[in-house]
Design a protein around this motif. Structure first.
Motif, mmCIF file in Angstrom:
data_model
loop_
_atom_site.group_PDB
_atom_site.id
_atom_site.type_symbol
_atom_site.label_atom_id
_atom_site.label_comp_id
_atom_site.label_asym_id
_atom_site.label_seq_id
_atom_site.Cartn_x
_atom_site.Cartn_y
_atom_site.Cartn_z
ATOM 1 N N TRP A 254 0.843 -1.203 0.000
ATOM 2 C CA TRP A 254 0.000 0.000 0.000
ATOM 3 C C TRP A 254 0.873 1.246 0.000
ATOM 4 O O TRP A 254 2.070 1.198 0.276
ATOM 5 C CB TRP A 254 -0.936 0.001 1.211
ATOM 6 C CG TRP A 254 -0.254 0.441 2.492
ATOM 7 C CD1 TRP A 254 0.700 -0.222 3.187
ATOM 8 C CD2 TRP A 254 -0.473 1.669 3.186
ATOM 9 N NE1 TRP A 254 1.094 0.490 4.285
ATOM 10 C CE2 TRP A 254 0.378 1.666 4.317
ATOM 11 C CE3 TRP A 254 -1.308 2.768 2.982
ATOM 12 C CZ2 TRP A 254 0.419 2.722 5.219
ATOM 13 C CZ3 TRP A 254 -1.280 3.812 3.889
ATOM 14 C CH2 TRP A 254 -0.426 3.780 4.990
ATOM 15 N N GLY A 256 0.053 5.502 1.114
ATOM 16 C CA GLY A 256 -0.840 6.598 1.446
ATOM 17 C C GLY A 256 -0.084 7.911 1.372
ATOM 18 O O GLY A 256 1.075 7.997 1.798
ATOM 19 N N GLY A 287 -5.737 13.934 -0.328
ATOM 20 C CA GLY A 287 -5.166 12.665 0.100
ATOM 21 C C GLY A 287 -5.401 11.578 -0.926
ATOM 22 O O GLY A 287 -6.342 11.641 -1.727
ATOM 23 N N ARG A 288 -4.512 10.590 -0.893
ATOM 24 C CA ARG A 288 -4.619 9.464 -1.816
ATOM 25 C C ARG A 288 -4.142 8.208 -1.116
ATOM 26 O O ARG A 288 -3.138 8.222 -0.395
ATOM 27 C CB ARG A 288 -3.762 9.722 -3.070
ATOM 28 C CG ARG A 288 -3.820 8.610 -4.120
ATOM 29 C CD ARG A 288 -2.835 8.862 -5.270
ATOM 30 N NE ARG A 288 -3.003 10.174 -5.864
ATOM 31 C CZ ARG A 288 -2.071 11.116 -5.884
ATOM 32 N NH1 ARG A 288 -0.872 10.878 -5.356
ATOM 33 N NH2 ARG A 288 -2.302 12.285 -6.428
ATOM 34 N N VAL A 289 -4.840 7.108 -1.336
ATOM 35 C CA VAL A 289 -4.390 5.822 -0.821
ATOM 36 C C VAL A 289 -4.437 4.815 -1.957
ATOM 37 O O VAL A 289 -5.381 4.819 -2.761
ATOM 38 C CB VAL A 289 -5.247 5.350 0.375
ATOM 39 C CG1 VAL A 289 -6.702 5.141 -0.025
ATOM 40 C CG2 VAL A 289 -4.675 4.083 1.000
ATOM 41 N N SER A 304 -6.547 2.777 -6.588
ATOM 42 C CA SER A 304 -6.192 4.107 -6.099
ATOM 43 C C SER A 304 -7.464 4.878 -5.790
ATOM 44 O O SER A 304 -8.373 4.959 -6.629
ATOM 45 C CB SER A 304 -5.359 4.863 -7.140
ATOM 46 O OG SER A 304 -5.088 6.179 -6.706
ATOM 47 N N GLU A 306 -8.745 8.699 -4.139
ATOM 48 C CA GLU A 306 -8.247 10.014 -3.750
ATOM 49 C C GLU A 306 -9.395 10.974 -3.513
ATOM 50 O O GLU A 306 -10.499 10.801 -4.037
ATOM 51 C CB GLU A 306 -7.298 10.574 -4.802
ATOM 52 C CG GLU A 306 -7.924 10.820 -6.155
ATOM 53 C CD GLU A 306 -6.906 11.347 -7.165
ATOM 54 O OE1 GLU A 306 -5.706 11.115 -6.958
ATOM 55 O OE2 GLU A 306 -7.329 11.992 -8.142
#
Length: 917
Positions: A254, A256, A287-289, A304, A306
């Motif tokens: 992952w 983040g 934000g993005r994970v 993805s 976001e």
């Protein structure tokens, strides 16, 4: 052009990425990077990128196996010193400009690259910072909805919501169909690539003039944690970071990442209601994970997600006003009837103590950096999205699926430039833009007689947009003509009528825009001989576009009884009276006569309309005329003529490798941008498709024992039916006043012929010890070849001509010359420390900032220099930079008209700390 080597950590495959993903210790990544960098430098190793990737994959697998068994890590080849690697960066940069990992030197198109590391180090997170490092590419900031991208002087004109951008925006392989999506911050970026020239074969309908391609960093199985924190003038605070690694060894990883940016702007609004509000401020959170799944060597998937939650930034409103010229271009006097100087000179506006036209309205209140606005609000935006990428390796091919969703919302309330209650609840509103896309690709292995890439692409877009015109209690006194004002201001009742005529009235046009496209595309590299490769490509895109619009009163406010009977078939419920005398006309219904009596009673206290005096009737007539002129044209919901058409894109590009140090290429491309379904003043007014033909010839070379990298190209682009604002026949206004002859209005339409041609050069030089010099420059001639129906610039508004011929004129925003020159010095000091300093100067020659090419719109040539100086550890675990943007405080305006200008951001000083944990 930036020349820093991008970080090439393990990442999910693109269409041609063929190596599996395996957990590897840091030494393995260093090994892989060293192999890729040394081979890409090009001297003796002529292996293809695919072969290099295979070697990297083999090493990663070996490293992972030995790490599990405890037998150690294979030795990496000796890597070049960091300074040398940096010096050869332009020669070794790897890009994804054609959906494949390729060395920049092997890509037969004009490509410029900026790395994410450079953006982070220099506290740059928007496209303005990118454009300062790349020539012939511009981001034209309006607000978050009206900004646009332009390449080679084309595409600067403000975009409409129903119109495709001419410069494509592609993020992580997803083509965005809406310009406003370029207005958000860049963060956790790997590379930013600018592909100049048509790229429609692979990048679709939104790439008629080029592509801005952003690739974000992707998850790896290595533990990662990095950060950046900055402090600066204007209470500026920025913070961004990224963390990630393995969740399940060799199977699930992952990453983040986030960014926060807050700070005051450089133009202050001193109106008491917004005492601390500033324009040009920063207020961004994002934000993005991401998750990477690699269950086996032949499949990987990346998810993805976001989000940028709602934040507010004040873009609209930093306009500074200057005195309006007293004469037109031909020397004729300008009577200033509708000018702010005349309006603010009225008794009505003289009642605010301390406020005056000369002392408060002009020149930013005398300080040149303040405004005084009562109803201006920040621009509120938000966006969220998701992407699922899946790759399968099957029979020497890679199959890729890209599924994506993206949305956008926008809200702004604008002001006319004063602290009075004039413009109220007016401004644009994107209730929701949403985009869904699905792409399926197949890519062969690189090499052999031919390698190819093809696929299918589907995209569906929906947009709900309205733009209110709202009025406050002072609007009547502001918008009244001189005769209307004098008559109504003569008595208390007249002033009451003048106030109510517009107070709380809101008129809103609404667009419901729907578009669907389905495309089939393919591109092949034919390796005719070892040095000669011919690239061919084609794309067919089926477009289905619809647009339903209306323009209606959504709030009557206080003056409903002063409404007309109807406008353009829209019934408004008013009574019918003479426009000059105010006397009732024949044919009024009982309800209309009752409304007339009620109006007479409300304003003059008489029992019936017939009891009004001639002067009182004229006051009502003037109030009704004032309301009617500001309502404008209305129409009920109308669907524009739908567009259903297939658009072709074609590419032919031979590339010849003269030797290891010189490659030449030629490209010929044709593409079409879809037409626009739209309504103008209630009438169908579709714009035709835009057709682009482009030719380019260039070379990419390394000279002086590889210390000089020099890439250059000549280009010639012709566009037929270029889409932008033009003067079109206005059926409604013509029929309303037939004695005035044919009338015209501004609407998005077609300029018959536009051309751009010029030279682009990108270079880097590393012949000085510890120093890297880079250059990106262009000569560009972008002009209208045939433009017979242009709007009149404001200094020619006194002419009786309905429109002008602007054929032969240079396009707005198109500088003849532009360049970016930068240098970086790095030297190891104090053991494991590194001192570094750099500068970047961007120059653009004069250009016209006015879309109507006003003689008052010219912006002088200007240069802006950013400087950084810092100290950090060689292993990048900590670094501190002092950054000075606009170091010489260049104050050249961003835009000008004959009585306004938009000031440039002043010098800014800050400190940025970056590092890895």
């Amino acid at each position: 052009m930036s020349t820093h080597v991008p970080s090439r950590r393990a990442h999910p495959a693109s269409a041609s990425d063929s190596f599996p993903f395996r957990r590897a210790p840091l030494a393995g990544i260093v090994t892989a990077l060293a192999l890729l960098a040394s081979a890409s430098a090009g001297a003796a190793d002529s292996r293809s990128v695919a072969e290099l990737e295979a070697e990297i994959a083999r090493l990663q697998q070996e490293i992972a196996a030995k790490a599990r068994t405890g037998t150690g890590t294979p030795q990496a080849p000796a890597a070049e010193p960091a300074a040398t690697e940096g010096a050869k960066a332009l020669d070794t940069v790897v890009v994804r400009s054609r959906h494949r990992l390729e060395r920049l030197k092997d890509v037969p198109i004009s490509v410029a690259v900026v790395t994410g590391a450079e953006l982070t180090r220099e506290a740059t997170a928007d496209l303005d910072g990118v454009t300062k490092r790349i020539s012939n590419f511009a981001w034209n900031p309006g607000n978050a909805r009206t900004s646009s991208l332009s390449i080679r002087g084309l595409g600067k004109q403000s975009q409409t919501d129903a119109m495709d951008p001419s410069v494509g925006l592609n993020v992580d392989g997803i083509a965005y169909g809406y310009n406003p999506l370029s207005s958000f911050d860049l963060f956790d970026v790997d590379t930013v690539e600018v592909l100049r020239g048509p790229q429609g074969t692979l990048f679709g309908r939104n790439a008629n003039l080029g592509v801005l391609k952003i690739t974000n960093k992707r998850p790896t199985f290595n533990p990662e944690a990095e950060y950046s924190v900055g402090f600066g003038q204007g209470q500026r605070l920025t913070a961004q970071g990224a963390v990630g690694g393995a969740i399940v060894d060799d199977v699930l990883a992952w990453r983040g990442s986030f960014r926060v940016d807050r700070g005051a702007g450089y133009v202050k609004n001193v109106e008491k209601g917004y005492l601390e509000s500033t324009f040009g401020n920063s207020d961004r959170v994002a934000g993005r994970v991401q998750f990477l799944l690699t269950p086996n060597a032949d499949f990987n998937a990346r998810l993805s997600l976001e989000m940028t939650p709602t934040t507010g930034e004040a873009f609209n409103g930093k306009t500074i006003y200057t005195p309006t010229p007293l004469t037109y271009a031909d020397g004729s006097p300008n009577n200033l009837n509708t000018d702010a100087s005349t309006r603010l000179g009225r008794r009505w506006f003289g009642q605010l103590p301390g406020y005056s036209y000369a002392g408060s309205y002009l020149y930013g209140g005398g300080s040149r950096n303040t405004v005084n606005l009562d109803h201006q609000t920040p621009t509120y935006t938000d966006t969220k999205g998701g992407l699922l990428e899946m790759n399968w390796n099957v029979a020497d091919h890679t199959l890729t699926s890209l599924t994506a969703y993206k949305d956008f919302r926008f809200q702004v309330r604008n002001d006319e430039g004063t602290p009075f209650d004039i413009t109220k609840r007016g401004g644009g509103h994107v209730d929701k833009f949403s985009q869904f896309s699905q792409e399926l690709r197949i890519a062969s292995k690189v090499g052999g007689l031919v390698d190819y890439l093809g696929g299918l692409h589907f995209q569906s877009i929906s947009n709900r947009y309205d733009s209110n015109a709202g009025f406050g209690s002072d609007a009547g006194a502001w918008f009244a003509s001189a005769s209307q004002y004098n008559l109504l201001d003569a008595s208390g009742t007249g002033r009451y009528l003048m106030e109510n005529a517009l107070n709380e009235l809101v008129v809103s046009p609404l667009q419901k825009i729907e578009s669907k496209s389905l495309a089939v595309f393919g591109q092949a590299n034919w390796h005719v001989t070892d040095p000669l490769t011919i690239t061919t490509g084609a794309r067919l895109t089926r477009e289905d576009r619809r647009n339903t619009t209306s323009r209606l009163i959504i709030q009557d406010g206080y003056g409903a009884s002063l409404n007309p009977v109807s406008i353009n078939g829209v019934q408004l419920g008013g009574f019918n009276s003479n426009a000059t005398s105010g006397a009732l006309l024949a044919g009024n219904s009982a309800a209309q006569l009752a409304l007339a009596d009620l109006t007479a009673s409300r304003y003059f206290g008489v029992a019936s309309y017939s009891a009004l005096s001639a002067d009182q009737l004229r006051q009502i007539a003037n109030a009704k005329a004032l309301r009617r002129s500001n309502i404008g044209v209305l129409w009920n919901e109308t669907e524009a003529e739908s567009i259903k058409k297939v658009h072709p894109t074609l590419l032919l590009s031979p590339r010849y490798k003269v030797n290891d140090d010189l490659t030449t290429y030629f490209s010929a491309q044709y593409g079409e941008k879809a037409g626009i379904a739209q309504i103008t003043n209630g009438e169908h007014n579709n714009a035709k498709p835009e057709r682009t033909s482009s030719f380019e010839v260039g070379f990419k070379s390394t000279l002086l024992n590889k210390s000089l990298v020099l890439n250059a190209n000549l280009y010639h682009t012709k566009i037929r039916d270029y889409q932008q604002a033009v003067q079109v026949f206005d059926k409604y206004t013509t029929e309303l006043n037939p004695a005035n002859g044919d009338q015209y209005t501004s609407a998005t339409g077609n300029v018959p012929k536009v051309k751009a041609q010029g030279l682009e050069v990108d270079a880097s030089y590393s012949g000085f010890r510890n120093v890297l010099v880079r250059f990106s420059g262009a000569y560009n001639d972008a002009r209208y070849e045939d433009y017979p129906n242009a709007a009149k610039p404001v200094e020619l508004n006194n002419l009786t001509a309905k429109y002008l011929d602007m054929s032969g004129k240079t396009l707005p925003g198109a500088s003849k010359f532009s360049f970016s020159l930068g240098a970086e010095y790095r030297k190891q000091v104090l053991g494991d420390k590194e001192f570094h300093t750099s500068f970047n100067t961007y120059y653009a020659s004069k250009f016209n900032s006015d879309n109507n090419l006003s003689s008052y719109g010219w912006i002088d040539g200007t240069a802006r220099t950013d400087i950084a100086i810092g100290l950090g550890k060689v292993d990048k675990t900590f670094d501190v930079n002092l950054i000075v943007k606009n170091a010489f405080n260049d104050t050249t305006p961003l835009a000008k008209t004959w009585n306004t200008y938009v000031p440039a951001a002043p010098r800014w000083v800050g400190v940025v700390f970056t590092g890895k944990l």
